[in-house]
Design a protein around this motif. Structure first.
Motif, PDB file in Angstrom:
ATOM      1  N   GLU A 120       3.198   4.758  -7.186  1.00  0.00           N
ATOM      2  CA  GLU A 120       2.392   5.151  -6.564  1.00  0.00           C
ATOM      3  C   GLU A 120       1.063   5.478  -7.484  1.00  0.00           C
ATOM      4  OE1 GLU A 120       2.442   9.505  -4.160  1.00  0.00           O
ATOM      5  OE2 GLU A 120       3.792   9.106  -5.992  1.00  0.00           O
ATOM      6  N   LYS A 121       1.323   5.879  -8.909  1.00  0.00           N
ATOM      7  CA  LYS A 121       0.110   5.957  -9.606  1.00  0.00           C
ATOM      8  C   LYS A 121      -0.618   4.670  -9.849  1.00  0.00           C
ATOM      9  CE  LYS A 121       0.036   7.135 -14.430  1.00  0.00           C
ATOM     10  NZ  LYS A 121       0.572   6.950 -15.793  1.00  0.00           N
ATOM     11  N   LEU A 156      -6.963   1.677  -6.415  1.00  0.00           N
ATOM     12  CA  LEU A 156      -7.961   2.281  -5.435  1.00  0.00           C
ATOM     13  C   LEU A 156      -9.252   2.787  -6.033  1.00  0.00           C
ATOM     14  CD1 LEU A 156      -7.748   2.873  -2.202  1.00  0.00           C
ATOM     15  CD2 LEU A 156      -7.389   5.237  -2.596  1.00  0.00           C
ATOM     16  N   PHE A 157      -9.119   3.706  -7.031  1.00  0.00           N
ATOM     17  CA  PHE A 157     -10.211   4.341  -7.547  1.00  0.00           C
ATOM     18  C   PHE A 157     -11.088   3.021  -8.064  1.00  0.00           C
ATOM     19  CE2 PHE A 157     -11.956   5.958 -11.424  1.00  0.00           C
ATOM     20  CZ  PHE A 157     -13.109   6.849 -11.080  1.00  0.00           C
ATOM     21  N   ASP A 168       0.853  -1.431   0.042  1.00  0.00           N
ATOM     22  CA  ASP A 168       0.164   0.001   0.142  1.00  0.00           C
ATOM     23  C   ASP A 168       0.724   1.316  -0.037  1.00  0.00           C
ATOM     24  OD1 ASP A 168       0.768   0.464   2.801  1.00  0.00           O
ATOM     25  OD2 ASP A 168      -0.829  -0.685   3.429  1.00  0.00           O
ATOM     26  N   LEU A 169       0.287   2.305  -0.090  1.00  0.00           N
ATOM     27  CA  LEU A 169       0.960   3.714  -0.317  1.00  0.00           C
ATOM     28  C   LEU A 169       1.755   3.957   0.771  1.00  0.00           C
ATOM     29  CD1 LEU A 169      -1.768   6.069  -1.627  1.00  0.00           C
ATOM     30  CD2 LEU A 169       0.544   5.727  -2.508  1.00  0.00           C
ATOM     31  N   LYS A 189      -3.039   4.296  -6.984  1.00  0.00           N
ATOM     32  CA  LYS A 189      -3.976   5.208  -6.797  1.00  0.00           C
ATOM     33  C   LYS A 189      -4.998   4.744  -7.910  1.00  0.00           C
ATOM     34  CE  LYS A 189      -1.742   9.262  -4.907  1.00  0.00           C
ATOM     35  NZ  LYS A 189      -1.269  10.454  -5.009  1.00  0.00           N
ATOM     36  N   GLU A 190      -4.779   4.380  -8.942  1.00  0.00           N
ATOM     37  CA  GLU A 190      -5.648   3.862  -9.904  1.00  0.00           C
ATOM     38  C   GLU A 190      -6.325   2.561  -9.471  1.00  0.00           C
ATOM     39  OE1 GLU A 190      -3.457   3.354 -13.829  1.00  0.00           O
ATOM     40  OE2 GLU A 190      -3.513   5.534 -14.140  1.00  0.00           O
TER      41      GLU A 190
END
Ligand code: FA5
Length: 331
Positions: A74-75, A81-82, A19-20, A78-79
């Motif tokens: 990181e990108k 997660l969305f 995770d982040l 985020k993708e």
């Protein structure tokens, strides 16, 4: 330091991040102030000039590669997660749910509309108490204790807590506000007073034990029944429409002389009484301390449920107090 090895390890560590926050931790480990790459930069000073040049170049490359990998990861996070949110939790493309708004009770609507109309023709809206004294509800209105007209208003009396205490009651009409207002204000005046009233009486289609009235009072040097007729006709046309038909016939109230009753046709075409009215009795002016015959006025008391009955074609005033949403939601 084997920079190729550092670069390889960093890539593996970045790939392993779940995770982040793990990614941030890893990035700090390599690129942070005390990180592996930053430390390696500070150690370049110990090398010869030529070594410094080649090692420095390599170190810059490794730093850029690690930073790139961190950015890419990181990108991805985020993708993902969305995507997972829009798949399982929130479907942002779905139309929103309509929020249910409340609405006004038909009686509130009637009162507000009547207030608006009378305000347009120069009346102010005032209030008075529901728990009333015997004096204002009866005596000041030319209805002393032994007056037979007291029987017209079947009264809910409030129990006295002390033997000598004055008698209080739930107001049987809004007329006590005539005396209350006249005592404290100087004519010329024009007011309406909406409010709940209570009567200890059997209920039927047109009578509740609890109902609303709107009192009206206009006092000036010269006020006649013709003024009352003009006002009530104007009001009924504004409230019910230009074809509204009213009937005015004689009646009796101790606090008006002459007294009248105003009726309108219900949906079955029968006359239904909507208000009592008349010219303010000289004894009411006397009770509030005005010199005799200096002022004239008209007063009326209109039933709000009766207005609602005619306007909305209701059969029974009691329906308005049953809280039945099937009726209420039609307004
Ligand atoms: C009175 O209460 C007088 N105070 C009216 C008045 C005011 C006369 C000023 C002169 C000057 P009455 O009891 O008729 O009068 O009631 C007036 C109106 O209130 C009626 O026409 C009716 O519309 C409404 N009303 C009276 N009793 C009930 C009830 N039990 N349920 C529903 N509406 C009622």
């Amino acid at each position: 330091m084997d920079l190729d090895q550092v670069s390889k390890e960093a890539q593996q560590a970045i790939n392993k991040c779940r995770d982040l926050s793990e990614l941030e931790e890893t990035a700090r480990h390599y690129l942070g102030k005390k990180g592996v790459v930053t430390t390696a930069f500070s150690q370049l000073t110990k090398l010869s000039l030529s070594q410094k040049k080649s090692e420095g170049k390599k170190l810059n490359q490794v730093q850029a590669i690690i930073a790139d990998q961190v950015k890419q990861k990181e990108k991805d996070f985020k993708e993902n997660l969305f995507q997972s949110q829009s798949e399982s939790k929130i479907d942002i493309s779905r139309p929103g749910k309509k929020i249910k708004l409340g609405h006004l009770h038909p009686l509130t609507k009637v009162v507000r509309e009547v207030e608006d109309i009378f305000q347009l023709i120069g009346f102010s809206v005032v209030e008075g108490p529901e728990l009333e004294t015997e004096y204002y509800n009866f005596d000041a209105l030319n209805i002393p204790a032994d007056h037979p007209a007291r029987d017209i208003w079947d009264t809910f009396w409030i129990k006295k807590s002390k033997p000598k205490q004055k008698k209080n009651l739930l107001r049987t009409h809004t007329s006590p506000n005539q005396a209350r207002y006249l005592e404290k204000n100087q004519p010329p005046l024009r007011i309406i007073v909406p409010g709940m009233c209570y009567r200890h009486e059997a209920t039927d289609r047109t009578h509740g034990f609890q109902f609303m009235q709107i009192e009206g009072l206009m006092v000036d040097e010269q006020v006649s029944l013709a003024n009352f007729k003009a006002v009530v006709e104007r009001f009924s046309q504004m409230f019910f429409g230009p074809d509204a038909e009213i009937r005015i016939i004689p009646d009796y109230f101790p606090f008006t002389e002459p007294s009248v009753e105003v009726s309108m046709r219900n949906k079955a075409g029968e006359w239904l009484e909507i208000m009592g009215a008349g010219l303010v009795h000289p004894n009411v002016f006397k009770a509030v301390g005005y010199p005799p015959y200096q002022w004239q006025g008209f007063a009326f008391g209109v039933g709000v449920e009766r207005l609602a009955m005619i306007k909305y074609g209701l059969d029974d005033v009691r329906q308005l107090y049953q809280g039945d949403l099937r009726l209420i939601q039609q307004f």
